[in-house]
Scaffold this motif. Sequence first.
Motif: not given
Length: 216
Positions: A69-76, A99-105, A110-117, A122-124
Amino acid sequence: MHLDKIVVRAVASALLSAALGSTTLAQTPGRLILNDAPGISGDIVAVSPLGVELDVRGEAKKVPIESIREVTFAGEPQSLKAARVAIARGQSAQALEDIAKIEAAEMEGADRIVVDELAFVTAAATGGRAAATGENVPAGLKAVQDYLGKHPQTHHLFPMQELLARLLARSGKFADAAAALAAAARGPPGKRVRADARRGGQLDGEEAVRRGARGV
C-alpha cells in the motif's frame, strides 16, 4: 518521434526490464505498509515496477507490488510523508502544499531513493491536479512524462502510468492514452484489472468527445 509515444514505449520497456531485474540502491532503512498483512521493516535494497526487495536482518525478502500500500523511508521529511498520503487520497492540491513545506536542509545528504520519492510526489501532485481540474494540463503532462523518463524502474510506475493516460486523454490524445494503459495491462493481475477499468472509462470519454464534435 513525439515525446508522448517515446514515454509510452519507455514505460512498456520498463515493464519488460522489471521482469528481468530492478534498480539496486544503497541500503535505506524503510517500511512496507501492506494491504492485507502486517508491515515489514528492513533495509530497502532494490525497487522495480513489480516489487520491492528488502534486507530483513540479513534475510532477503521480495514483496510483490500489488501487496504494497505504501513504502516509507527512515529519515524522510514529515511533509514528504504527508504529501505521499495526500496523493494516495487523491488530494493533489494538499500534496503541493505539503511539498512546499519541505526545507532544502531536510533533503541534504538524503539517500537516492528519498530524493527520487520527492521527484515522485512533485510530479504526481502536479499531474494529478491538472488531471482533476483540467487546468495547466500541458505542465502536468510534462511533469509526469519527465518523471517516467528519468525513473523507468520506479515502484510508482503503475499509478504514474495511469496518470499519464488521464493527462493524455485530457489533451485529446486518446490513442496515446490507450497505449499507456495497454502497457499497464502487462503488469500483475490487480494492476491489469485497474488498467482495463481505466481504459474503458477513457474510451467512454473519447466517444463523448466525438459525439460533441458531431453535435449529437
